[in-house]
Design a protein around this motif. Structure first.
Motif, mmCIF file in Angstrom:
data_model
loop_
_atom_site.group_PDB
_atom_site.id
_atom_site.type_symbol
_atom_site.label_atom_id
_atom_site.label_comp_id
_atom_site.label_asym_id
_atom_site.label_seq_id
_atom_site.Cartn_x
_atom_site.Cartn_y
_atom_site.Cartn_z
ATOM 1 N N TRP A 26 12.384 2.504 8.611
ATOM 2 C CA TRP A 26 10.959 2.872 8.686
ATOM 3 C C TRP A 26 10.388 2.321 9.983
ATOM 4 C CZ3 TRP A 26 6.176 0.370 8.975
ATOM 5 C CH2 TRP A 26 5.050 1.164 8.706
ATOM 6 N N HIS A 178 -2.247 2.712 2.703
ATOM 7 C CA HIS A 178 -0.871 2.697 3.194
ATOM 8 C C HIS A 178 -0.882 2.807 4.715
ATOM 9 C CE1 HIS A 178 -0.553 4.161 -0.958
ATOM 10 N NE2 HIS A 178 0.700 3.719 -0.960
ATOM 11 N N ARG A 180 1.079 4.651 7.717
ATOM 12 C CA ARG A 180 1.970 5.794 7.889
ATOM 13 C C ARG A 180 2.925 5.537 9.048
ATOM 14 N NH1 ARG A 180 -0.225 11.610 6.779
ATOM 15 N NH2 ARG A 180 0.174 10.682 4.715
ATOM 16 N N THR A 183 10.441 7.965 9.009
ATOM 17 C CA THR A 183 11.770 7.709 8.488
ATOM 18 C C THR A 183 12.657 8.880 8.879
ATOM 19 O OG1 THR A 183 13.011 7.032 6.534
ATOM 20 C CG2 THR A 183 11.391 8.795 6.240
ATOM 21 N N SER A 192 6.476 8.811 6.414
ATOM 22 C CA SER A 192 6.729 7.918 5.284
ATOM 23 C C SER A 192 5.632 6.866 5.252
ATOM 24 C CB SER A 192 8.100 7.249 5.429
ATOM 25 O OG SER A 192 8.317 6.312 4.381
ATOM 26 N N ASP A 193 5.017 6.666 4.091
ATOM 27 C CA ASP A 193 3.918 5.722 3.951
ATOM 28 C C ASP A 193 4.365 4.491 3.178
ATOM 29 O OD1 ASP A 193 2.479 7.724 5.150
ATOM 30 O OD2 ASP A 193 1.455 8.372 3.322
ATOM 31 N N VAL A 194 3.905 3.309 3.620
ATOM 32 C CA VAL A 194 4.207 2.061 2.921
ATOM 33 C C VAL A 194 2.900 1.302 2.668
ATOM 34 C CG1 VAL A 194 6.491 1.901 3.980
ATOM 35 C CG2 VAL A 194 4.563 0.756 5.074
ATOM 36 N N THR A 196 0.106 -1.477 2.678
ATOM 37 C CA THR A 196 -0.261 -2.328 3.804
ATOM 38 C C THR A 196 -1.494 -3.163 3.484
ATOM 39 O OG1 THR A 196 -0.853 -2.339 6.153
ATOM 40 C CG2 THR A 196 -1.723 -0.528 4.841
#
Length: 365
Positions: A26, A178, A180, A183, A192-194, A196
């Motif tokens: 990522w 998230h 952005r 990936t 792909s979002d994670v 945060t």
């Protein structure tokens, strides 16, 4: 736009894919944007494609104010001259000089007693070469550097520089924020979002999903500039908004945009390196970063108002109808006059700068 050799485009895609893998699968968007724009020899601003031009179909991707009308540089020179006089300095520093058009107008308008040295800070070797050709007549006064010195004095100029600095992307989905990034899926770049802890400086009201940008790199740049500018002033011209407008609830799709062949598209993952990637500027964040580092705001106005204050109306009376039409785009509200802003900072005593004497919007930052 002239097509790149497949090896150049594929080499950048390979480089980005390698960075995704090295980052654990990522990659945050700001790191992708930095590679897509500035990777040596491959990124958009580092490869050999033509960027600047006034007409679609000529191989260029976009135009900037200095290419549209020489009156832009002439009016800016009026403000630069005043700033040099008030700050007692004799050097102009230009960031990201593009085609060299703005430098040429400033150097033609300002004699060598006003500007003894004109320094261009340019990361791109190919753009530097083009600037050297465009400014050959001023070879004795123009110098190039690739990074800021520890200490500098003079008037700093940056036209459409801040919008090209990498941004982080934030996405609010079901009221959860998230970051952005990218990936790889089946060997292709994909979003792909994670989760945060990052947040925009203003939480957009409402409960709807929201996409926006935050500008850590541009703000860090302003802090560095504030630390190193020992005397002088700084002028930046770009498109954007104050914070309250930037993070308005209705601006839920963000401002990220790409430019290629004088057309806009919203997909930076497609053919990276072959198009410009930008976002609008949060001028409040820029002003706060500078102020907190000891560089207070001298003025903030729309480009249209700034140019009128600097005498574009009188200059338009002395040029052809064709030139008047081009210059009108710089000041018209429905063209560049309202969306583009000019923000200035000073090192030393405040003065009522000519470009902001009417219509100063510093209070709106």
């Amino acid at each position: 736009m002239e097509p790149h050799a497949p090896s150049v485009t594929s080499a950048l895609q390979k480089l980005i894919a390698e960075q995704v893998a090295r980052s654990g699968g990522w990659l945050p968007f700001d790191r992708f944007m930095a590679l897509a724009l500035y990777a040596p020899g491959l990124g958009y601003y580092a490869n050999t494609s033509r960027k600047f031009g006034t007409m679609p179909g000529g191989g260029s991707d976009f135009t900037t104010a200095p290419e549209m009308s020489r009156l832009f540089g002439q009016c800016l020179a009026t403000q630069v001259a005043e700033a040099l006089q008030h700050t007692g300095t004799h050097e102009v520093w230009e960031f990201g000089a593009g085609s060299g058009a703005l430098a040429r107008e400033l150097l033609q308008a300002l004699d060598d007693t006003q500007v003894q040295r004109y320094t261009i800070v340019e990361l791109s070797a190919t753009l530097r070469e083009r600037q050297q050709q465009a400014l050959a007549a001023f070879a004795g006064r123009v110098h190039w550097v690739s990074e800021l010195p520890e200490h500098m004095a003079g008037v700093v100029v940056g036209n459409e520089v801040l919008d090209a600095m990498p941004v982080k992307l934030l996405v609010r989905t079901n009221m959860v924020w998230h970051e952005r990034g990218l990936t790889l899926r089946d060997g292709q770049l994909a979003w792909s979002d994670v989760l945060t802890h990052l947040r925009p400086p203003v939480e957009p009201s409402g409960t709807h999903d929201y996409f926006t940008e935050i500008h850590h790199q541009a703000e860090a740049f302003m802090r560095t500039l504030a630390e190193r500018l020992t005397a002088g002033a700084a002028l930046f011209i770009d498109y954007g908004f104050p914070e309250a407008e930037y993070y308005h609830p209705q601006r839920h799709m963000g401002t990220l945009m790409c430019h290629r062949g004088h057309m806009a598209d919203p997909d930076p993952l497609e053919t990276p390196g072959e198009k410009d990637i930008t976002s609008h500027v949060n001028f409040t964040g820029i002003a706060l970063a500078a102020q907190e580092a000891g560089l207070p705001t001298l003025g903030y106005a729309t480009q249209g108002r700034f140019l009128v204050n600097c005498g574009i109306g009188e200059r338009m009376e002395a040029v052809s109808i064709q030139e008047q039409v081009a210059a009108q785009r710089l000041v018209a509200e429905h063209e560049m006059g309202e969306l583009f802003k000019v923000i200035a900072f000073q090192r030393g005593p405040f003065w009522h700068a000519i470009g902001f004497r009417h219509g100063d919007r510093t209070h709106a930052l």
